[in-house]
Design a protein around this motif. Structure first.
Motif, PDB file in Angstrom:
ATOM      1  N   TYR A  54       0.829  -1.207   0.000  1.00 13.65           N
ATOM      2  CA  TYR A  54       0.000   0.000   0.000  1.00 13.65           C
ATOM      3  C   TYR A  54       0.868   1.264   0.000  1.00 13.65           C
ATOM      4  O   TYR A  54       0.540   2.264  -0.638  1.00 13.65           O
ATOM      5  CB  TYR A  54      -0.923  -0.002   1.223  1.00 13.65           C
ATOM      6  N   THR A  87      -0.899  -5.117  -1.504  1.00 18.92           N
ATOM      7  CA  THR A  87      -1.842  -4.888  -2.593  1.00 18.92           C
ATOM      8  C   THR A  87      -1.432  -5.775  -3.764  1.00 18.92           C
ATOM      9  O   THR A  87      -0.409  -6.468  -3.716  1.00 18.92           O
ATOM     10  CB  THR A  87      -1.833  -3.415  -3.064  1.00 18.92           C
ATOM     11  N   TYR A  97      -9.100  -1.487  -2.748  1.00 18.52           N
ATOM     12  CA  TYR A  97      -9.776  -2.786  -2.779  1.00 18.52           C
ATOM     13  C   TYR A  97     -10.792  -2.838  -3.918  1.00 18.52           C
ATOM     14  O   TYR A  97     -10.954  -3.861  -4.594  1.00 18.52           O
ATOM     15  CB  TYR A  97     -10.473  -3.059  -1.425  1.00 18.52           C
ATOM     16  N   LYS A 110     -10.498  -4.709  -7.926  1.00 17.90           N
ATOM     17  CA  LYS A 110     -11.585  -5.584  -8.390  1.00 17.90           C
ATOM     18  C   LYS A 110     -12.076  -5.132  -9.766  1.00 17.90           C
ATOM     19  O   LYS A 110     -12.270  -5.968 -10.669  1.00 17.90           O
ATOM     20  CB  LYS A 110     -12.732  -5.559  -7.378  1.00 17.90           C
ATOM     21  N   ASP A 170     -10.546   2.670   2.162  1.00 11.91           N
ATOM     22  CA  ASP A 170      -9.472   1.834   2.704  1.00 11.91           C
ATOM     23  C   ASP A 170      -9.132   2.180   4.149  1.00 11.91           C
ATOM     24  O   ASP A 170      -8.294   1.503   4.760  1.00 11.91           O
ATOM     25  CB  ASP A 170      -8.185   2.020   1.877  1.00 11.91           C
ATOM     26  N   LYS A 173     -13.260  -6.928   5.743  1.00 12.48           N
ATOM     27  CA  LYS A 173     -12.944  -7.715   4.555  1.00 12.48           C
ATOM     28  C   LYS A 173     -14.217  -8.121   3.821  1.00 12.48           C
ATOM     29  O   LYS A 173     -14.304  -8.017   2.590  1.00 12.48           O
ATOM     30  CB  LYS A 173     -12.142  -8.952   4.948  1.00 12.48           C
ATOM     31  N   HIS A 192     -15.859  -5.057   2.096  1.00 11.92           N
ATOM     32  CA  HIS A 192     -15.176  -4.651   0.861  1.00 11.92           C
ATOM     33  C   HIS A 192     -15.445  -5.620  -0.284  1.00 11.92           C
ATOM     34  O   HIS A 192     -15.556  -5.197  -1.444  1.00 11.92           O
ATOM     35  CB  HIS A 192     -13.684  -4.508   1.130  1.00 11.92           C
ATOM     36  N   SER A 221     -17.369  -4.206  -3.609  1.00  9.77           N
ATOM     37  CA  SER A 221     -16.710  -4.406  -4.900  1.00  9.77           C
ATOM     38  C   SER A 221     -17.591  -5.198  -5.861  1.00  9.77           C
ATOM     39  O   SER A 221     -17.693  -4.875  -7.047  1.00  9.77           O
ATOM     40  CB  SER A 221     -15.374  -5.123  -4.710  1.00  9.77           C
TER      41      SER A 221
END
Length: 397
Positions: A48, A84, A117, A121, A325, A342, A345, A349
């Motif tokens: 990141y 990432t 994130y 995607k 984030d 998690k 996200h 996405s």
């Protein structure tokens, strides 16, 4: 598939810089995220902190030592370890295809790449994503040269009217970028000939949500809009509605879990009563009251103003920053001690990608069938008043 990232600084020669008296033309910094098939060794990781190249230490200075919602300090070692799937300046995929485009505008003070994130995607599903850095209102902006531009003084205390000026500036940034896409598609060596300019979608969080809405009102090249917990208090559509004006662009209004006035005011009071007192406490409560009432009214107006496809949904147990984030940066595993960040996200996405696939790329049913199926019970459909309505698949919040 790896995600590549390149940074460009664009200059709008037709606008003066309004936020700071520099005498310069308006500059816009853009990250371009794209698919890559470059062979990167398994032991080579993306981090990141690389999003802040070449001044990575600014990221550490910003967040190290800060406390998360659980009162735990953010550790520098942790910040350096956040992984990432994004790598700076690697080669774009050699596939001979055109990629639909998504433009992202962040919330006030937030970095342009603060939804990595979601960005990753989108890229993995075949989109090229452009993120907009709105200089002088972001906490700090790092230029490719290594120059660091800090936000202007007192921007965190901007009045309602001053924030509306920011929305107008952001709208012009977005429209300028859309115009520049033609230049980038013909001249930029990284993405030359890769952009499908007939398929442009737009996504905004918070203040960025208001900006992307205003841009979509003016530019028919924008084919689909996603607003993540947008600043609805800045919507004033009464006159347009009275004059019979409507927007036909497909629109997703994706809200945080708690949108009840009484509940939100209770949380605001509890949060501030131990941190402020006197006039400052009063100021914050009055300000929050105005914002909430404006959001309620803004949602009603938006619902009436949209005359074609519209989807109003919320994610249970989520908060305003769940869509960013920040919970990851702050090493926060859960929202409200219930919803895994998690998991949140992944859901956000999935919803975003499916919406753009259906309404930007023409993949009929990709979004609607998923929502109607009730396969994600954390997603609730809401009406113009923010009240939960039944989903066809039977899932009810």
């Amino acid at each position: 598939m790896r995600v590549g990232r390149a940074v460009r600084v664009l200059t709008d020669e037709n606008r003066e810089e309004l936020l700071k008296n520099t005498g310069e033309k308006r500059k816009i910094i853009v990250s371009i995220f794209y698919p890559s098939d470059e062979d990167i060794k398994e032991n080579q990781k993306g981090f990141y902190i690389d999003l802040f190249t070449p001044c990575e230490e600014e990221f550490i200075k910003k967040f190290a030592g800060k406390k998360n919602m659980a009162g735990q300090q953010v550790d520098e070692t942790y910040l350096r370890s956040i992984k990432t799937n994004t790598f700076n300046n690697i080669e774009i995929s050699k596939r001979e295809i055109l990629y639909p485009v998504v433009i992202f505008s962040p919330g006030l003070g937030m970095d342009k790449d603060c939804l990595i994130y979601n960005i990753e995607k989108l890229v993995s599903e075949g989109f090229i994503v452009f993120t907009l850095g709105h200089i002088y209102e972001t906490d700090f902006t790092i230029l490719p040269s290594g120059e660091v531009l800090n936000k202007i003084d007192r921007i965190d205390d901007f009045t309602f009217e001053e924030k509306e000026q920011l929305i107008e500036i952001r709208k012009e940034d977005i429209l300028f970028l859309i115009e520049e896409l033609k230049v980038l598609n013909s001249k930029d060596e990284m993405i030359k000939g890769k952009l499908d300019l007939d398929k442009i979608g737009i996504i905004g969080h918070s203040l960025g949500g208001s900006a992307v809405f205003n841009a979509a009102k003016e530019d028919i090249r924008i084919k689909a809009v996603v607003m993540l917990d947008g600043s609805l208090q800045h919507f004033d559509l009464v006159k347009d509605i009275e004059e019979g004006k409507r927007m036909t662009t497909p629109f997703l209004n994706f809200r945080r879990g708690s949108i009840d006035y009484n509940e939100e005011m209770k949380k605001t009071i509890e949060f501030n009563e131990s941190r402020t007192d006197g006039e400052e406490f009063k100021k914050r409560i009055i300000g929050r009251n105005k914002t909430l009432i404006g959001q309620i009214e803004g949602q009603k107006q938006l619902y009436e103003y949209l005359s074609d496809y519209k989807s109003f949904i919320k994610l249970k147990h989520s908060e305003h920053l769940t869509f960013t984030d920040w919970p990851v940066i702050y090493n926060q595993e859960f929202e409200n001690n219930i919803l895994s960040i998690k998991e949140a996200h992944v859901i956000i996405s999935e919803i975003t990608v499916r919406f753009f696939k259906e309404f930007l790329c023409g993949m009929r049913g990709s979004y609607n069938e998923f929502i109607d199926s009730g396969r994600c019970p954390l997603i609730c459909s809401i009406n113009k008043n923010g009240e939960v309505v039944n989903i066809k698949g039977g899932a009810v919040c």
